[in-house]
Each structure stands twice: as structure tokens, then as C-alpha cells.
Design an enzyme around this catalytic site. Sequence first.
Site, PDB file in Angstrom:
ATOM      1  N   GLU A  50       0.846  -1.348   0.085  1.00  0.00           N
ATOM      2  CA  GLU A  50       0.047  -0.045  -0.125  1.00  0.00           C
ATOM      3  C   GLU A  50       0.905   1.247  -0.047  1.00  0.00           C
ATOM      4  OE1 GLU A  50      -3.765   1.679   2.417  1.00  0.00           O
ATOM      5  OE2 GLU A  50      -2.300   0.577   3.411  1.00  0.00           O
ATOM      6  N   LYS A 119      -9.781   1.787  -2.509  1.00  0.00           N
ATOM      7  CA  LYS A 119     -10.111   1.403  -1.116  1.00  0.00           C
ATOM      8  C   LYS A 119     -11.424   1.718  -0.773  1.00  0.00           C
ATOM      9  CE  LYS A 119      -7.647   1.564   3.356  1.00  0.00           C
ATOM     10  NZ  LYS A 119      -6.460   2.204   4.038  1.00  0.00           N
ATOM     11  N   CYS A 160      -5.884  -3.036   2.813  1.00  0.00           N
ATOM     12  CA  CYS A 160      -5.687  -2.686   4.136  1.00  0.00           C
ATOM     13  C   CYS A 160      -6.904  -2.770   4.955  1.00  0.00           C
ATOM     14  CB  CYS A 160      -4.841  -1.289   4.516  1.00  0.00           C
ATOM     15  SG  CYS A 160      -4.163  -1.128   5.911  1.00  0.00           S
TER      16      CYS A 160
END
Length: 262
Positions: A50, A119, A160
Site C-alpha cells: 500500500e 479502497k 488494508c
Amino acid sequence: MSALVKAMSKFRLAVVQLRVTKVKEDNLRRARELVKEAAGQGAKVIVLPECFNSPYGTKFFPEYAEKIPGESTEILSEAAKENGVYLVGGSIPEDDGGRLYNTCPVFGPDGALLLKHRKIHLFDIDVPGKIRFQESETLSPGNSLSMFDTPFCKVGVGICYDMRFAELAQIYTKRGCHLLVYPGAFNMTTGPAHWELLQRGRAVDNQVYVATASPARDETASYVAWGHSMVVSPWGEVISKAGAEETVVYADIDLQYLAEEC
């Protein structure tokens, strides 16, 4: 089972734990070098961390943001094509019409952009006395699922904090994914507590392989990543794991094991 089918059920996965600096050009150059190194070791699917081209932080996102296609994605496309690999491009801050996203671009062995995953679940946390971080101060959330096909298996992509949401992994599995990849940058508070736990949970819950790619730990950074990139089997076993330093870790994925043992 034919020899061809058996051969296609196995492949090498590489996870790149890159030491990210404030110099974008250095990050891109080093990522390209490590992709080449991983391909030289037989990896067919390679995952970057990331925010691999940028320090992780809300004050950095606007400064480092790019459009897609742009400088970073052009280099990723070239790296995928040069090495004939599927390249999960970690994530970069993406600028789309003035809105910023934390976006993972994925490229095929021909260099084509297969997808970009924005995301979905933004990382907003406030642990008194330990850490406060609010991605939503600068980023907008994505709103779509992201999967891509390889000759080996279908792969689902999250970033994440997406890993904390079991429903996303369940949906990917129901749609035929056997590998879930999560570029991620857990910190020194959440990392020791939940990083491995969540990966093993997603793997066992769904009987899939799970891979995570973290930036290497930099104690001088404003946001210190936990590191410990890893690959977990459908049985919940950690089959490959990094420490805190820059490195590449490998896992030989056996989908026949998935069919026979799980």
C-alpha cells in the site's frame, strides 16, 4: 487430472515489502527492480505494498496523487510486461477530477490495466494516547468489488482496512476467488494486535489463500508501518512471512491442496 491442468494449479506468488521514501522516483525505481528480482525467482503473481510510491499520510496524499494512467502506472505496466507477470500495484494516491482515492491498479503480463481497486473502507482511527489517523480527511471511498482472472485462479483485491470486513472476503469467495490480496500498512498499534490474526481469519473462514504486502518499517517516518508481509494458506498456516525490513517473500501456491485438503 491432466499434466497441464496439474501444472496450472501451482504457481509462485511474491510479496514485495518495499522501503518507501519521500522521493517518488526512487520508490518507483526500487519497486521495478524488486519486481524483476521476484520474476527472476519464478514468481507469476507479484504484489506491491500500500502507498508504495508515497509516504503514507493524509498530508502526503494530495502532493503525490496522480491520474491513472500516469507516471507510476506507466512504470508498473512496463514492469508487468517486461517480466511477463501479473502485477498487483500495491496502491497509489489517485486524483480523479479533484477527488482523491487510495487505489490499487493491477496489470496483466501484456502490460494491460486489468482493474483499479479503490479502497472501500477508509482508515479512520483514534486510539487515545497511541494513534489518530483519518483517511477521510483527504480521501474518498471506492464503491466496487475488484477481481481479476489468471490462468491459475481468480484473485480478489482489497486494501488494508478492507481486510477487517469479513463480508468482502466472503463475496469474493462466493464469486470464485481462491486468492485474496491486500496491500496494507498496519501500524505499530494495530499491527501487533490484528495483522496476522485477520489474515488467518479471512483464510480459514473462506478456505482461500490470503496475501498481504506492507511497506517495510521506517522508524523515522511520520507513520510507522508494522511490516511482516505474509501469505497464509486456506488451513490458516502462515506459509511465508517477512520481518520489518525491505525484502521479497515467496509462496508456492498449490490449488490442488485447496481442493483436496480444505
